[in-house]
Design a protein around this motif. Structure first.
Motif, PDB file in Angstrom:
ATOM      1  N   LEU A  74       0.741 -12.562  -1.960  1.00  0.00           N
ATOM      2  CA  LEU A  74       0.303 -12.518  -0.829  1.00  0.00           C
ATOM      3  C   LEU A  74      -0.194 -11.390   0.054  1.00  0.00           C
ATOM      4  CD1 LEU A  74       4.779 -13.118  -0.341  1.00  0.00           C
ATOM      5  CD2 LEU A  74       2.146 -14.320   0.578  1.00  0.00           C
ATOM      6  N   LEU A  75      -0.657 -10.633  -1.028  1.00  0.00           N
ATOM      7  CA  LEU A  75      -1.705  -9.778  -0.543  1.00  0.00           C
ATOM      8  C   LEU A  75      -3.785 -10.223  -0.341  1.00  0.00           C
ATOM      9  CD1 LEU A  75      -0.117  -6.084  -2.171  1.00  0.00           C
ATOM     10  CD2 LEU A  75      -0.077  -7.314  -0.576  1.00  0.00           C
ATOM     11  N   ASP A  76      -4.189  -9.719   0.306  1.00  0.00           N
ATOM     12  CA  ASP A  76      -5.609  -9.548   0.191  1.00  0.00           C
ATOM     13  C   ASP A  76      -6.404  -9.314  -1.120  1.00  0.00           C
ATOM     14  OD1 ASP A  76      -6.116  -6.802   0.313  1.00  0.00           O
ATOM     15  OD2 ASP A  76      -6.061  -7.286   2.623  1.00  0.00           O
ATOM     16  N   ASN A  82       0.609  -0.491  -0.769  1.00  0.00           N
ATOM     17  CA  ASN A  82       1.042  -0.133   0.803  1.00  0.00           C
ATOM     18  C   ASN A  82       1.146  -1.395   1.716  1.00  0.00           C
ATOM     19  OD1 ASN A  82      -1.056   0.102   1.578  1.00  0.00           O
ATOM     20  ND2 ASN A  82      -1.449   1.421   3.246  1.00  0.00           N
ATOM     21  N   MET A  83       0.921  -2.829   1.444  1.00  0.00           N
ATOM     22  CA  MET A  83       1.539  -3.561   2.340  1.00  0.00           C
ATOM     23  C   MET A  83       2.344  -4.230   2.109  1.00  0.00           C
ATOM     24  SD  MET A  83      -0.614  -3.224   4.444  1.00  0.00           S
ATOM     25  CE  MET A  83      -0.142  -4.611   5.627  1.00  0.00           C
ATOM     26  N   ILE A  84       3.003  -3.724   0.619  1.00  0.00           N
ATOM     27  CA  ILE A  84       4.166  -3.990  -0.212  1.00  0.00           C
ATOM     28  C   ILE A  84       5.256  -3.234   0.486  1.00  0.00           C
ATOM     29  CG2 ILE A  84       5.541  -5.256  -2.726  1.00  0.00           C
ATOM     30  CD1 ILE A  84       3.214  -6.492  -3.908  1.00  0.00           C
ATOM     31  N   GLY A  85       6.697  -3.542   1.508  1.00  0.00           N
ATOM     32  CA  GLY A  85       7.596  -2.545   1.856  1.00  0.00           C
ATOM     33  C   GLY A  85       8.841  -3.268   0.896  1.00  0.00           C
ATOM     34  N   ILE A  86       9.449  -2.100   0.179  1.00  0.00           N
ATOM     35  CA  ILE A  86      10.499  -2.774  -0.565  1.00  0.00           C
ATOM     36  C   ILE A  86      11.934  -2.062   0.025  1.00  0.00           C
ATOM     37  CG2 ILE A  86      11.736  -2.154  -2.741  1.00  0.00           C
ATOM     38  CD1 ILE A  86       9.141  -1.984  -4.387  1.00  0.00           C
ATOM     39  N   LYS A  87      12.597  -2.564   0.246  1.00  0.00           N
ATOM     40  CA  LYS A  87      13.789  -2.060   1.038  1.00  0.00           C
ATOM     41  C   LYS A  87      14.727  -2.552   0.269  1.00  0.00           C
ATOM     42  CE  LYS A  87      11.260  -1.262   4.809  1.00  0.00           C
ATOM     43  NZ  LYS A  87      11.012   0.677   4.644  1.00  0.00           N
ATOM     44  N   LYS A  88      16.288  -1.431   0.571  1.00  0.00           N
ATOM     45  CA  LYS A  88      17.495  -1.665  -0.545  1.00  0.00           C
ATOM     46  C   LYS A  88      18.561  -2.222   0.155  1.00  0.00           C
ATOM     47  CE  LYS A  88      16.083   2.480  -1.941  1.00  0.00           C
ATOM     48  NZ  LYS A  88      14.488   2.292  -1.950  1.00  0.00           N
ATOM     49  N   ASN A 255      -3.310 -11.100  10.931  1.00  0.00           N
ATOM     50  CA  ASN A 255      -3.833  -9.702  11.023  1.00  0.00           C
ATOM     51  C   ASN A 255      -4.388  -9.885   8.956  1.00  0.00           C
ATOM     52  OD1 ASN A 255      -4.716  -9.627  13.595  1.00  0.00           O
ATOM     53  ND2 ASN A 255      -5.511  -7.268  13.343  1.00  0.00           N
ATOM     54  N   ALA A 256      -3.190  -9.220   8.479  1.00  0.00           N
ATOM     55  CA  ALA A 256      -3.110  -8.253   7.095  1.00  0.00           C
ATOM     56  C   ALA A 256      -2.397  -8.892   7.362  1.00  0.00           C
ATOM     57  CB  ALA A 256      -3.427  -6.913   7.011  1.00  0.00           C
ATOM     58  N   LYS A 257      -2.396  -9.706   4.987  1.00  0.00           N
ATOM     59  CA  LYS A 257      -1.122  -9.738   4.385  1.00  0.00           C
ATOM     60  C   LYS A 257      -0.457  -8.748   3.929  1.00  0.00           C
ATOM     61  CE  LYS A 257      -4.515 -13.800   3.222  1.00  0.00           C
ATOM     62  NZ  LYS A 257      -5.206 -14.656   2.231  1.00  0.00           N
ATOM     63  N   THR A 258       0.719  -8.990   4.260  1.00  0.00           N
ATOM     64  CA  THR A 258       1.837  -8.229   3.716  1.00  0.00           C
ATOM     65  C   THR A 258       3.659  -9.068   4.055  1.00  0.00           C
ATOM     66  OG1 THR A 258       3.140  -6.395   4.447  1.00  0.00           O
ATOM     67  CG2 THR A 258       2.768  -7.517   6.012  1.00  0.00           C
ATOM     68  N   CYS A 259       3.728  -8.421   2.570  1.00  0.00           N
ATOM     69  CA  CYS A 259       5.130  -8.528   2.686  1.00  0.00           C
ATOM     70  C   CYS A 259       6.527  -7.779   2.104  1.00  0.00           C
ATOM     71  CB  CYS A 259       5.298  -9.213   0.820  1.00  0.00           C
ATOM     72  SG  CYS A 259       3.959  -8.544  -0.538  1.00  0.00           S
ATOM     73  N   THR A 260       7.551  -8.437   1.749  1.00  0.00           N
ATOM     74  CA  THR A 260       8.905  -7.073   1.918  1.00  0.00           C
ATOM     75  C   THR A 260       9.332  -7.742   1.168  1.00  0.00           C
ATOM     76  OG1 THR A 260       8.298  -6.420   4.345  1.00  0.00           O
ATOM     77  CG2 THR A 260      10.685  -5.579   3.580  1.00  0.00           C
ATOM     78  N   MET A 261      10.176  -7.005   0.214  1.00  0.00           N
ATOM     79  CA  MET A 261      10.998  -7.590  -1.288  1.00  0.00           C
ATOM     80  C   MET A 261      12.461  -6.811  -0.096  1.00  0.00           C
ATOM     81  SD  MET A 261       9.352  -6.596  -4.473  1.00  0.00           S
ATOM     82  CE  MET A 261       8.303  -7.704  -5.348  1.00  0.00           C
ATOM     83  N   ILE A 262      13.208  -7.817  -0.510  1.00  0.00           N
ATOM     84  CA  ILE A 262      14.546  -6.859   0.115  1.00  0.00           C
ATOM     85  C   ILE A 262      16.056  -6.827  -1.146  1.00  0.00           C
ATOM     86  CG2 ILE A 262      16.685  -6.760   1.371  1.00  0.00           C
ATOM     87  CD1 ILE A 262      15.595  -7.619   4.181  1.00  0.00           C
TER      88      ILE A 262
END
Length: 429
Positions: A74-76, A82-88, A255-262
């Protein structure tokens, strides 16, 4: 060894061994065909699964390897980590973990009036602020002395007018989602709710910056000149329940390609370990995309390099021969450690591996599942070739650095049996 060898000779042998190893890895490594998207994706999943096979979440490696590959793809093209966020989020099963194609973060502290705000917007316009929208902001920054009630009322009215002017300018800008690094008070929350606007204060710096990069706009420190050009945009904003937490989602960021893992799971420590494991897998997948060559893991490449060094040692004479054989023996520590970790008879497995590699089976390594050896390339136990090159290069540099230190001097204060009084470090008075 029982013989005296000058450090320079050892350094020369170590560097020569490294070059032989790098050349062999380049010769053996299998280049990845990126033209076939399906095949390329399958290969990346296998690399991620290999990285996860020794972790606590190895039972779910098929599920997480797909998630990791999806996240990285999913990133460029620069693949910024730092454009991959990881939340718990505690609670639920590991398989309930989700990947969001956009920015997601936990709902921040909110004041009364928050419940009346809309929780879904299509084509949202986002104001990113570093402004405190609370009455106390003006009161705390000044000292005023008054001698009658009317004067005091004027000050109170002025304070309210300043806040309302700020809120009016934000509303007039066309923004319908307001995010601020600083607190947004109850007056502002209710003002926004009356105008069908969503707001969140005390958003962390990391989440605000990732939203900025993904949705565009600018982080503003003043409401003057706020207009459409400095607002971020996304196709869909929504707030949803994830386990016991509320989460804000920004999807379709232009704008930027980013993603988040929950991530979901039980104990906090287990979730922390899951995050570390996924970080390893993400790094391996990124490395594989950037450097399109892989080798077999599970001790296979180390055994082949060991055999190559032993073969080379037989073609040369002198002390260097013994040194290269010693390095070849050292490489066997990797498969030996794998055997020890799995509770296998390391000597028996290594003898089998030596025999196989002598016959030309270059990809044979330790088979953890069957307490035997196997062709690890066919078994899809793969690693990026550059990781092996980097590991060997780093070990060589460390070795050469230690060897090139010709003398160490001991501080007399740190020694219990230091030299008698009146003597300095290594030099008589």
């Amino acid at each position: 060894m029982g013989i005296e060898v000058h450090p320079r000779i050892i350094i020369k042998a170590v560097r020569k061994s490294l070059q032989i190893c790098i050349d062999k890895i380049s010769e053996l490594s299998v280049k990845i065909n990126k033209a076939n998207a399906g095949e390329f994706r399958s290969l990346l999943e296998k690399c991620a699964a290999t990285a996860l096979s020794s972790k606590l979440i190895n039972q779910q490696r098929a599920f997480f390897s797909k998630m990791v590959v999806d996240a990285v793809l999913l990133l460029d093209e620069l693949l910024p980590l730092n454009m991959i966020g990881i939340k718990k989020v505690q609670g639920g099963a590991l398989e309930e973990s989700i990947l969001v194609a956009g920015v997601a973060f936990k709902k921040t502290f909110s004041y009364a009036g928050f419940e009346m705000q809309p929780k879904v917007y299509k084509n949202a316009k986002i104001a990113l602020l570093n402004i405190e929208l609370e009455l106390k902001a003006e009161r705390d920054n000044a000292e005023v002395r008054v001698d009658n009630v009317k004067e005091y009322q004027k000050i109170v009215d002025a304070e309210w007018n300043i806040l309302y002017n700020k809120l009016q300018k934000i509303h007039e800008s066309g923004a319908n989602v307001v995010l601020s690094k600083l607190p947004i008070g109850d007056v502002a929350t209710q003002y926004f709710a009356d105008r069908d606007m969503f707001c969140a204060g005390r958003v962390t710096d990391e989440d605000l910056k990732r939203t900025l990069k993904a949705c565009g706009g600018a982080i503003l420190t003043t409401v003057h000149e706020i207009n459409d050009s400095v607002l971020g945009k996304c196709e869909l904003f929504e707030e949803k329940q994830i386990g016991g937490e509320r989460y804000n989602f920004f999807k379709g960021c232009p704008n930027a390609k980013t993603c988040t893992m929950i991530l979901r799971g039980g104990a906090e420590q287990f979730l922390e370990e899951t995050e570390r494991s996924l970080h390893d897998a993400i790094m391996i997948v990124r490395r594989t995309i950037k450097n399109d060559a892989v080798v077999a893991g599970g001790g296979a490449i180390e055994m082949e390099l060991s055999k190559t060094l032993r073969d080379h040692a037989r073609t040369i004479a002198g002390k260097e021969q013994l040194l290269i054989v010693a390095i070849a023996k050292a490489l066997e520590i990797i498969p030996r450690q794998l055997c020890d970790n799995a509770g296998f008879d390391a000597t028996n497995i290594l003898n089998k591996l030596r025999q196989r590699h002598a016959k030309g089976s270059v990809w044979y390594g330790v088979d953890i599942n069957n307490e035997d050896i196997a062709d690890n390339f066919d078994a899809c136990v793969w690693e990026p070739a550059v990781v092996k090159v980097n590991a060997l290069s780093a070990a060589t540099e460390a070795t050469c650095l230690i060897l090139s230190v010709d003398e160490t001097i001991k501080n007399q204060k740190s020694s219990q049996e230091g030299p008698p009084a009146g003597r300095g470090m290594g030099r008589p008075m």
